[in-house]
Design a protein around this motif. Structure first.
Motif, PDB file in Angstrom:
ATOM      1  N   ALA A  63       0.822  -1.208   0.000  1.00  0.00           N
ATOM      2  CA  ALA A  63       0.000   0.000   0.000  1.00  0.00           C
ATOM      3  C   ALA A  63       0.855   1.256   0.000  1.00  0.00           C
ATOM      4  CB  ALA A  63      -0.929  -0.004   1.219  1.00  0.00           C
ATOM      5  N   THR A  98      -1.925   4.138   2.432  1.00  0.00           N
ATOM      6  CA  THR A  98      -3.364   4.033   2.720  1.00  0.00           C
ATOM      7  C   THR A  98      -3.606   2.946   3.740  1.00  0.00           C
ATOM      8  OG1 THR A  98      -3.624   2.505   0.870  1.00  0.00           O
ATOM      9  CG2 THR A  98      -4.006   4.852   0.435  1.00  0.00           C
ATOM     10  N   GLY A  99      -2.567   2.264   4.162  1.00  0.00           N
ATOM     11  CA  GLY A  99      -2.747   1.177   5.114  1.00  0.00           C
ATOM     12  C   GLY A  99      -2.321   1.598   6.495  1.00  0.00           C
TER      13      GLY A  99
END
Length: 326
Positions: free
Chosen positions: A277, A320-321
């Motif tokens: 990610a 985004t993680g």
């Protein structure tokens, strides 16, 4: 061409899991099994069940008799026993192999999916001859200074063995799905001279174009999850046969650890998801690799060549993680 079938080390682990399951289903303890069969060593069963020894077919038959295994399962497990012991036959598939490379080659054989991360190196399955030589020769200099009598005895054979493992990514049938997260520093100026890096970048571009290979470059200043820092290199192996245990390999520089423990595997699966990610997407990674190779060749466009990274700031992905030298 390396085999698509599982290697002996995986067969031993599969056999061990099955033997433990059968013993527990029969309601027997390890001591009871040793007493019934009459083995002199109490550790013999433990080594078999943990996949740490080459299985003797007669020992396995004795266990299957004790556990009253039906003929169908018996034939299957005896076949696995033969594969687990046929190391010489399995090694004939490789033009060169060494002990250091064999453990990983055995894990990679029969894989349906391989996921890898290394904080400082290009993973061994992706290395060119020149890059591999830099890594192996520099590591063996450490061994020599540490007093290892075998250090540097045959660097060329070690390189050939490493390269022999790589053809599983390009074989025509049953090539595994391969995903790797590469740190930007693994391709930086500290990794080798420009000609070595240029060749390595070109090979990565070729491999990234293959349908079974996905590469992600993680830029040096990109945060991972909530500022997570992976402490080690690691690889995750999933096999074509769902009954073969998924395996985690953790590289610690001079010591490697392998595990099939579910919680440990799940932790590293989460970490790998975070790494993917945070890293550049596969298309952006291919652009980054191409532009980096052009810059080393002196052909990059001015807007790309300027600054520290080959990728412009707008092309960086935000997170985004929320793992030895091979």
């Amino acid at each position: 061409m390396p085999p698509a079938s599982p290697g002996p080390i995986l067969r031993r682990r599969r056999l061990g899991l099955e033997l433990r399951r059968l013993r527990e289903a029969a309601g027997l303890t390890g001591d009871q099994v040793i007493e019934h069969i009459g083995w002199a060593s109490a550790s013999k069963l433990s080594r078999l069940e943990n996949g740490r020894s080459r299985p003797d077919p007669q020992d396995v038959r004795d266990l299957l008799d004790l556990y009253r295994v039906d003929e169908t399962l018996r034939a299957e497990l005896l076949g696995i026993t033969q594969e687990a012991g046929d190391i010489r036959g399995w090694l004939k598939n490789f033009p060169a192999m060494t002990q250091q490379q064999r453990n990983f080659a055995e894990l990679e054989a029969g894989c349906a999916e391989i996921s890898e991360y290394n904080p400082v190196l290009v993973p061994g399955l992706l290395q060119t001859t020149g890059y591999a030589r830099m890594r192996i020769s520099s590591a063996w200099e450490v061994d020599q200074e540490a007093g290892d009598p075998e250090a540097g005895e045959d660097i060329d054979t070690e390189i050939k063995a490493r390269l022999a493992r790589q053809s599983l990514l390009t074989r025509e049938f049953d090539a595994p799905r391969y995903t790797a997260v590469l740190e930007e520093s693994a391709l930086g100026h500290r990794a080798g001279p420009p000609e070595v890096l240029r060749e390595q970048l070109a090979q990565l571009c070729e491999l990234a174009a293959r349908p079974n290979v996905t590469l992600h470059v993680l830029l040096r200043d990109t945060p991972i999850g909530q500022w997570y820092l992976p402490p080690t290199a690691f690889s995750l192996y999933r096999f074509a046969d769902p009954l073969d245990p998924e395996t985690l390999a953790i590289e610690g520089g001079f010591t490697d650890v392998m595990s099939t423990e579910v919680i440990a595997l799940n932790r590293y699966k989460v970490v790998f998801k975070w790494l993917c990610a945070a890293a550049l997407s596969a298309p952006d990674t291919l652009s980054w690799l191409t532009e980096s190779a052009e810059r080393l060749s002196g052909t990059a466009a001015p807007s790309t060549a300027a600054g520290g990274s080959a990728m412009a700031p707008a092309q960086r992905r935000s997170s985004t993680g929320r793992l030895t030298e091979r």
